[in-house]
Write a protein that holds these residues in place. Structure first.
Motif, PDB file in Angstrom:
ATOM      1  N   ARG A   5     -12.563   5.292  -8.272  1.00  0.00           N
ATOM      2  CA  ARG A   5     -13.659   6.242  -8.074  1.00  0.00           C
ATOM      3  C   ARG A   5     -13.383   7.551  -8.807  1.00  0.00           C
ATOM      4  O   ARG A   5     -14.305   8.211  -9.295  1.00  0.00           O
ATOM      5  CB  ARG A   5     -13.838   6.507  -6.579  1.00  0.00           C
ATOM      6  CG  ARG A   5     -15.154   7.156  -6.218  1.00  0.00           C
ATOM      7  CD  ARG A   5     -15.323   7.279  -4.711  1.00  0.00           C
ATOM      8  NE  ARG A   5     -15.430   5.983  -4.086  1.00  0.00           N
ATOM      9  CZ  ARG A   5     -14.596   5.541  -3.144  1.00  0.00           C
ATOM     10  NH1 ARG A   5     -13.601   6.279  -2.719  1.00  0.00           N
ATOM     11  NH2 ARG A   5     -14.748   4.341  -2.613  1.00  0.00           N
ATOM     12  N   ALA A  21      -6.371  -4.927   2.631  1.00  0.00           N
ATOM     13  CA  ALA A  21      -7.323  -3.889   3.005  1.00  0.00           C
ATOM     14  C   ALA A  21      -6.827  -2.524   2.549  1.00  0.00           C
ATOM     15  O   ALA A  21      -7.527  -1.798   1.857  1.00  0.00           O
ATOM     16  CB  ALA A  21      -7.545  -3.893   4.516  1.00  0.00           C
ATOM     17  N   ARG A  22      -5.593  -2.187   2.925  1.00  0.00           N
ATOM     18  CA  ARG A  22      -5.060  -0.868   2.548  1.00  0.00           C
ATOM     19  C   ARG A  22      -4.844  -0.763   1.048  1.00  0.00           C
ATOM     20  O   ARG A  22      -5.207   0.221   0.424  1.00  0.00           O
ATOM     21  CB  ARG A  22      -3.732  -0.625   3.267  1.00  0.00           C
ATOM     22  CG  ARG A  22      -3.840  -0.444   4.778  1.00  0.00           C
ATOM     23  CD  ARG A  22      -2.488  -0.102   5.347  1.00  0.00           C
ATOM     24  NE  ARG A  22      -2.516   0.120   6.772  1.00  0.00           N
ATOM     25  CZ  ARG A  22      -2.206  -0.796   7.668  1.00  0.00           C
ATOM     26  NH1 ARG A  22      -1.856  -1.999   7.273  1.00  0.00           N
ATOM     27  NH2 ARG A  22      -2.233  -0.514   8.948  1.00  0.00           N
ATOM     28  N   SER A  51      -8.023  -0.490  -0.897  1.00  0.00           N
ATOM     29  CA  SER A  51      -8.683   0.802  -0.707  1.00  0.00           C
ATOM     30  C   SER A  51      -8.043   1.870  -1.582  1.00  0.00           C
ATOM     31  O   SER A  51      -8.729   2.784  -2.060  1.00  0.00           O
ATOM     32  CB  SER A  51      -8.633   1.214   0.764  1.00  0.00           C
ATOM     33  OG  SER A  51      -7.312   1.536   1.159  1.00  0.00           O
ATOM     34  N   ALA A 108       0.826  -1.205   0.000  1.00  0.00           N
ATOM     35  CA  ALA A 108       0.000   0.000   0.000  1.00  0.00           C
ATOM     36  C   ALA A 108       0.861   1.256   0.000  1.00  0.00           C
ATOM     37  O   ALA A 108       0.521   2.254  -0.648  1.00  0.00           O
ATOM     38  CB  ALA A 108      -0.930  -0.004   1.219  1.00  0.00           C
ATOM     39  N   GLU A 134      -9.378   1.224  -5.104  1.00  0.00           N
ATOM     40  CA  GLU A 134     -10.786   1.636  -5.186  1.00  0.00           C
ATOM     41  C   GLU A 134     -10.914   3.157  -5.221  1.00  0.00           C
ATOM     42  O   GLU A 134     -11.723   3.708  -5.962  1.00  0.00           O
ATOM     43  CB  GLU A 134     -11.570   1.074  -4.008  1.00  0.00           C
ATOM     44  CG  GLU A 134     -13.060   1.331  -4.111  1.00  0.00           C
ATOM     45  CD  GLU A 134     -13.845   0.630  -3.019  1.00  0.00           C
ATOM     46  OE1 GLU A 134     -15.077   0.733  -3.041  1.00  0.00           O
ATOM     47  OE2 GLU A 134     -13.228  -0.013  -2.156  1.00  0.00           O
ATOM     48  N   ARG A 135     -10.103   3.850  -4.438  1.00  0.00           N
ATOM     49  CA  ARG A 135     -10.153   5.313  -4.435  1.00  0.00           C
ATOM     50  C   ARG A 135      -9.780   5.881  -5.804  1.00  0.00           C
ATOM     51  O   ARG A 135     -10.405   6.816  -6.289  1.00  0.00           O
ATOM     52  CB  ARG A 135      -9.206   5.851  -3.361  1.00  0.00           C
ATOM     53  CG  ARG A 135      -9.312   7.351  -3.151  1.00  0.00           C
ATOM     54  CD  ARG A 135      -8.559   7.793  -1.918  1.00  0.00           C
ATOM     55  NE  ARG A 135      -7.119   7.651  -2.058  1.00  0.00           N
ATOM     56  CZ  ARG A 135      -6.364   6.840  -1.326  1.00  0.00           C
ATOM     57  NH1 ARG A 135      -6.909   6.076  -0.404  1.00  0.00           N
ATOM     58  NH2 ARG A 135      -5.069   6.777  -1.506  1.00  0.00           N
ATOM     59  N   ARG A 190     -15.928  -0.221  -7.425  1.00  0.00           N
ATOM     60  CA  ARG A 190     -15.638  -1.529  -6.834  1.00  0.00           C
ATOM     61  C   ARG A 190     -15.696  -2.630  -7.893  1.00  0.00           C
ATOM     62  O   ARG A 190     -14.987  -3.627  -7.796  1.00  0.00           O
ATOM     63  CB  ARG A 190     -16.662  -1.816  -5.732  1.00  0.00           C
ATOM     64  CG  ARG A 190     -16.319  -3.017  -4.882  1.00  0.00           C
ATOM     65  CD  ARG A 190     -15.118  -2.708  -4.009  1.00  0.00           C
ATOM     66  NE  ARG A 190     -14.311  -3.895  -3.820  1.00  0.00           N
ATOM     67  CZ  ARG A 190     -13.259  -3.961  -3.008  1.00  0.00           C
ATOM     68  NH1 ARG A 190     -12.874  -2.902  -2.346  1.00  0.00           N
ATOM     69  NH2 ARG A 190     -12.583  -5.058  -2.876  1.00  0.00           N
TER      70      ARG A 190
END
Length: 202
Positions: free
Chosen positions: A150, A139-140, A143, A77, A146-147, A163
């Protein structure tokens, strides 16, 4: 002047160093063998301590595996959060981020098939067959992907939600890597994911 960090006593420093050594060794074995073949007695032996001493640092095998998996995810990450300055635009940023994560998967499988793991802690996910990770990994790094997805997709778009992009690309990437008896050549696999990305966001 920044506030001084409290000095740890020798016993606390030794305990922190031992925990770090156990996490690093566990991470290296996760990348070589996957989580199902990781044994605490082997990890403790590699670190030069008894099995009971390892259990004093981590009360269960799940806690040790969870810490190692999250450490691997955190390392990747950090890489994904710092793209090269030459990358401009949301789409180029997302493309770079996804291909970087795919490269990490390829590296994890390559080290497993060669029997030699990398200790630099950048490969993710360590387990190529279970998603989501039962030990809290990815998880990190997910994310961050995904950010950036977006930022690419339109707010009211029915074609691809952020997603959906993440799930599709990462699932196809993992599936193509693990279904073959041996990992496919990295450039070919990377080119496939790059073409899929371009087609999905055309």
């Amino acid at each position: 002047m920044p506030p001084l960090q409290p000095r740890l006593r020798y016993k606390e420093r030794a305990r922190a160093a031992l925990r770090l050594a156990l996490l690093r060794e566990t991470g290296a074995r996760l990348l070589r063998h996957g989580c199902h073949d990781v044994r605490i007695d082997a990890i403790a032996g590699a670190c030069g301590i008894a099995k009971g001493t390892a259990y004093l640092q981590f009360s269960s095998r799940s806690r040790l595996l969870g810490g190692a998996v999250q450490q691997l995810d955190h390392a990747l990450a950090e890489q994904l959060a710092a793209p090269p300055p030459r990358i401009a635009g949301a789409r180029a940023m997302l493309r770079w981020t996804i291909l970087k994560a795919v490269d990490a998967q390829i590296a994890a499988l390559a080290s497993r098939s060669n029997g030699a793991g990398d200790d630099d802690g950048v490969a993710w996910p360590c387990c190529q067959r279970i998603t989501p990770c039962p030990y809290g990994g990815a998880a990190r790094s997910l994310s961050i992907i995904e950010r950036r997805a977006r930022a690419v997709t339109a707010p009211a778009s029915d074609v691809a939600r952020p997603r959906d992009i993440v799930d599709l690309l990462m699932a196809v990437s993992i599936a193509r890597l693990v279904q073959a008896p041996q990992p496919p050549p990295a450039p070919a696999h990377r080119r496939y994911i790059a073409r899929l990305f371009d087609r999905l966001l055309a």
